[in-house]
Design an enzyme around this catalytic site. Sequence first.
Site, short mmCIF file in Angstrom:
data_model
loop_
_atom_site.label_atom_id
_atom_site.label_comp_id
_atom_site.label_asym_id
_atom_site.label_seq_id
_atom_site.Cartn_x
_atom_site.Cartn_y
_atom_site.Cartn_z
N ARG A 1 0.79 -1.30 0.16
CA ARG A 1 0.04 -0.04 -0.13
C ARG A 1 0.89 1.32 -0.02
O ARG A 1 1.91 1.43 0.79
CB ARG A 1 -0.88 -0.10 1.40
CG ARG A 1 -1.81 1.34 1.52
CD ARG A 1 -2.80 1.48 0.52
NE ARG A 1 -3.80 2.29 0.94
CZ ARG A 1 -3.82 3.72 0.91
NH1 ARG A 1 -2.79 4.19 0.53
NH2 ARG A 1 -4.82 4.38 1.18
N GLU B 1 -11.58 5.84 -5.12
CA GLU B 1 -12.03 4.62 -4.85
C GLU B 1 -12.78 3.95 -6.23
O GLU B 1 -13.47 4.74 -6.82
CB GLU B 1 -12.94 4.39 -3.65
CG GLU B 1 -12.18 4.63 -2.36
CD GLU B 1 -11.52 3.47 -1.94
OE1 GLU B 1 -11.79 2.29 -1.91
OE2 GLU B 1 -9.86 3.70 -1.69
N ARG C 1 -1.62 -5.89 4.17
CA ARG C 1 -0.61 -5.11 3.21
C ARG C 1 0.43 -4.34 3.95
O ARG C 1 0.53 -3.99 4.96
CB ARG C 1 -1.55 -3.88 2.33
CG ARG C 1 -2.79 -4.63 1.79
CD ARG C 1 -3.39 -3.53 1.12
NE ARG C 1 -3.91 -2.46 1.96
CZ ARG C 1 -4.87 -1.47 1.63
NH1 ARG C 1 -5.12 -1.59 0.56
NH2 ARG C 1 -5.04 -0.65 2.75
#
Length: 261
Positions: free
Chosen positions: A130, A138, A178
């Site tokens: 990330r 998004e 992540r």
Amino acid sequence: MRWPPRSSNSERDGDEKRRPVSWEDKLNATDWSHYTDPRTLIPTLLLTTTILMSVRVYRSYLRRIPEATHIRPGFFRKRSLFGTVARVGDADNFHLFHQPGGRLAGWGWLPGRKIPEKRTDLKGKTIHVRLAGIDAPEGAHFGKPPQPYSAEALEWLKNYILNRRVRAYIYKRDQYERVVATVWVRRFLFRRDVGKEMLRAGLATVYEAKKGAEFGDFEENYRKAEAKAKRKKRGMWKGNPQDYESPRDYKIRTAATTETK
């Protein structure tokens, strides 16, 4: 008068052989001069030290890490990961195929040191990364509509890093397993901060979560890049400011909508 027969020398030797010998007697009888001889001791110490150091270097720098869950806690904020971007997920995260040592370690040209070509063969073999300090628009998830410029941001990130070698300076592992990292890629002989370049393109905002935000030492630079993109009306800043919705506000709004359904 008859005297008892004298024991022969062979019988006495047999008795001595049958007499138990203690561990201390054996230890004292050992010739230790051979083991303490510098000609034996120094090569042994050098060999042992070399083996131990080689194992440590391999575990720290040359051992391939298949997934984020395999990263040891001591690596965060101290180490970086080098590898090739195998897949881009959303506009602010991707999957890294770890290649420790790079081409010097044989990646890309030695047998067995190549990235699997099929996506199915990559399952369980990449680190989900990330991008730290930024938040991209998004895309459509779980029945939610995509946010404006989400497709453009995703396409930009794919064109910028997909199938390229990058270096990720890792900070922590988030709740989605992540690795949060500042990521650098070489573009035209220059090393570029991927997150900062995305902000400059107007396709991401500075990450504004109240807790858990990670910037490394680049928060000030990120805010300057975002402010410049706003002034230049790049990317998501082109439209009417009153119609603008940040990725964070979008997630809060859609989460509330989902809960009320």
